[in-house]
Write an enzyme that holds these catalytic residues in place. Structure first.
Site, PDB file in Angstrom:
ATOM      1  N   LYS A  53     -94.725  -1.222  57.391  1.00 23.34           N
ATOM      2  CA  LYS A  53     -94.109  -0.219  56.709  1.00 23.34           C
ATOM      3  C   LYS A  53     -92.457  -0.352  56.561  1.00 23.34           C
ATOM      4  O   LYS A  53     -91.967   0.474  55.914  1.00 23.34           O
ATOM      5  CB  LYS A  53     -94.389   1.031  57.384  1.00 23.34           C
ATOM      6  CG  LYS A  53     -96.033   1.598  57.523  1.00 23.34           C
ATOM      7  CD  LYS A  53     -96.188   2.774  58.484  1.00 23.34           C
ATOM      8  CE  LYS A  53     -97.696   2.670  58.804  1.00 23.34           C
ATOM      9  NZ  LYS A  53     -97.869   3.575  59.987  1.00 23.34           N
ATOM     10  N   GLY A  54     -92.030  -1.438  57.535  1.00 21.47           N
ATOM     11  CA  GLY A  54     -90.778  -1.211  57.631  1.00 21.47           C
ATOM     12  C   GLY A  54     -89.905  -1.526  56.459  1.00 21.47           C
ATOM     13  O   GLY A  54     -88.924  -1.119  56.393  1.00 21.47           O
ATOM     14  N   ASP A 110     -88.324  -6.177  56.569  1.00 19.98           N
ATOM     15  CA  ASP A 110     -87.259  -5.316  57.283  1.00 19.98           C
ATOM     16  C   ASP A 110     -86.312  -6.315  57.935  1.00 19.98           C
ATOM     17  O   ASP A 110     -85.029  -6.161  57.916  1.00 19.98           O
ATOM     18  CB  ASP A 110     -87.693  -4.174  57.943  1.00 19.98           C
ATOM     19  CG  ASP A 110     -88.852  -4.537  58.920  1.00 19.98           C
ATOM     20  OD1 ASP A 110     -89.170  -5.742  58.968  1.00 19.98           O
ATOM     21  OD2 ASP A 110     -89.531  -3.579  59.517  1.00 19.98           O
ATOM     22  N   LYS A 141     -82.236 -11.700  63.461  1.00 18.31           N
ATOM     23  CA  LYS A 141     -81.690 -11.824  64.720  1.00 18.31           C
ATOM     24  C   LYS A 141     -81.867 -13.303  64.986  1.00 18.31           C
ATOM     25  O   LYS A 141     -82.645 -13.811  65.670  1.00 18.31           O
ATOM     26  CB  LYS A 141     -82.591 -11.030  65.795  1.00 18.31           C
ATOM     27  CG  LYS A 141     -82.357  -9.522  65.638  1.00 18.31           C
ATOM     28  CD  LYS A 141     -83.485  -8.918  66.655  1.00 18.31           C
ATOM     29  CE  LYS A 141     -83.492  -7.558  66.489  1.00 18.31           C
ATOM     30  NZ  LYS A 141     -84.515  -6.894  67.393  1.00 18.31           N
ATOM     31  N   PHE A 162     -82.641  -3.946  69.967  1.00 23.44           N
ATOM     32  CA  PHE A 162     -83.660  -3.189  69.299  1.00 23.44           C
ATOM     33  C   PHE A 162     -83.041  -2.219  68.342  1.00 23.44           C
ATOM     34  O   PHE A 162     -82.324  -1.492  68.766  1.00 23.44           O
ATOM     35  CB  PHE A 162     -84.748  -2.730  70.151  1.00 23.44           C
ATOM     36  CG  PHE A 162     -85.877  -2.082  69.533  1.00 23.44           C
ATOM     37  CD1 PHE A 162     -87.005  -2.802  69.000  1.00 23.44           C
ATOM     38  CD2 PHE A 162     -85.970  -0.728  68.903  1.00 23.44           C
ATOM     39  CE1 PHE A 162     -88.122  -2.365  68.495  1.00 23.44           C
ATOM     40  CE2 PHE A 162     -87.011  -0.284  68.295  1.00 23.44           C
ATOM     41  CZ  PHE A 162     -87.972  -1.070  67.980  1.00 23.44           C
ATOM     42  N   VAL A 163     -83.316  -2.319  66.957  1.00 22.21           N
ATOM     43  CA  VAL A 163     -82.639  -1.088  65.922  1.00 22.21           C
ATOM     44  C   VAL A 163     -83.671  -0.542  65.284  1.00 22.21           C
ATOM     45  O   VAL A 163     -84.832  -0.688  65.198  1.00 22.21           O
ATOM     46  CB  VAL A 163     -81.764  -2.071  64.837  1.00 22.21           C
ATOM     47  CG1 VAL A 163     -80.591  -2.747  65.854  1.00 22.21           C
ATOM     48  CG2 VAL A 163     -82.471  -3.110  64.057  1.00 22.21           C
ATOM     49  N   ASP A 169     -88.414   1.636  62.668  1.00 22.22           N
ATOM     50  CA  ASP A 169     -89.093   2.674  63.513  1.00 22.22           C
ATOM     51  C   ASP A 169     -88.846   2.381  65.335  1.00 22.22           C
ATOM     52  O   ASP A 169     -88.873   1.321  65.316  1.00 22.22           O
ATOM     53  CB  ASP A 169     -90.385   2.877  63.282  1.00 22.22           C
ATOM     54  CG  ASP A 169     -91.665   2.053  63.695  1.00 22.22           C
ATOM     55  OD1 ASP A 169     -91.001   0.729  63.610  1.00 22.22           O
ATOM     56  OD2 ASP A 169     -92.579   2.519  64.539  1.00 22.22           O
TER      57      ASP A 169
END
Ligand code: 5GP
Length: 189
Positions: A53-54, A110, A141, A162-163, A169
């Site tokens: 979904k990102g 994403d 990353k 972690f973002v 999400d």
């Protein structure tokens, strides 16, 4: 080890830390990527493949900024890894609606972390005989990469944190944010 409860602010949503990419920078970069994609794919047969979904918010903004026609389709995949570490074993939860043989595919992701999810997706798509397959990732990353894989289009390279936000999400929360931020506390592995 922290749990979601430990991280939660009064509304049950984890507290945010540093902003990694602000909203104006996101919009500017999305416009640049769309201009580049519009030039590169002029006169071609583009299908943008959003990875659910990102990538939904990024894809929606990117498509609106294109000056060429593009079809859109979606795939949903799940990794068998833990919540924050990809195992490279990927299950297709939703496949494309239409065949892609002879089409120019642009996978819209994403974030590329280890690269294992993307490596699997590219293998699967290449087996379907498209004219071409490229990747457009909002974030990458590079420090975390486990496979040699360089997306053709990249929004921003970010450090190993972690973002959340702009589609990304934490436990299905915080996708709505118009910017990308770290959480106030490190994410439990
Ligand atoms: P990879 O297979 O490259 O290790 O993992 C890619 C997927 O892991 C991304 O599509 C995303 O769903 C998830 N992921 C990796 N890093 C982050 C992050 O910093 N934040 C969020 N929300 N998801 C991430």
């Amino acid at each position: 080890m922290a749990s979601l409860g430990d991280l939660a602010s009064p509304g049950g949503v984890p507290a945010l830390g540093r902003t990694v990419v602000d909203a104006a920078s996101l919009q500017r970069r999305v416009g640049e990527l769309a201009a580049q994609i519009s030039r590169d794919y002029a006169g071609r047969n583009l299908v943008m493949i959003g990875i659910l979904k990102g990538a939904v918010i990024f894809l929606a903004d990117l498509m609106r900024a294109l000056t060429i026609e593009a079809e859109v389709d979606f795939m949903a995949v799940s990794s068998y890894g833990s919540s924050t570490d990809s195992s490279g074993v990927v299950r297709i939860l939703k496949d494309l609606d239409a065949p892609v043989a002879g089409r120019d595919l642009l996978v819209v992701e994403d974030i590329v972390d280890s690269g294992l999810t993307l490596q699997y997706l590219l293998r699967t798509l290449t087996a379907r005989d498209p004219a071409s397959v490229e990747v457009c990732a909002l974030l990458t990353k590079p420090e975390r990469r486990q496979v040699a894989l360089q997306p053709r289009y990249v929004g921003f390279e970010i450090p190993d944190r972690f973002v959340v936000g702009y589609g990304l999400d934490y436990a299905q929360r915080l996708r709505r944010l118009p910017y990308v931020a770290e959480l106030a506390e490190p994410v439990p592995g």
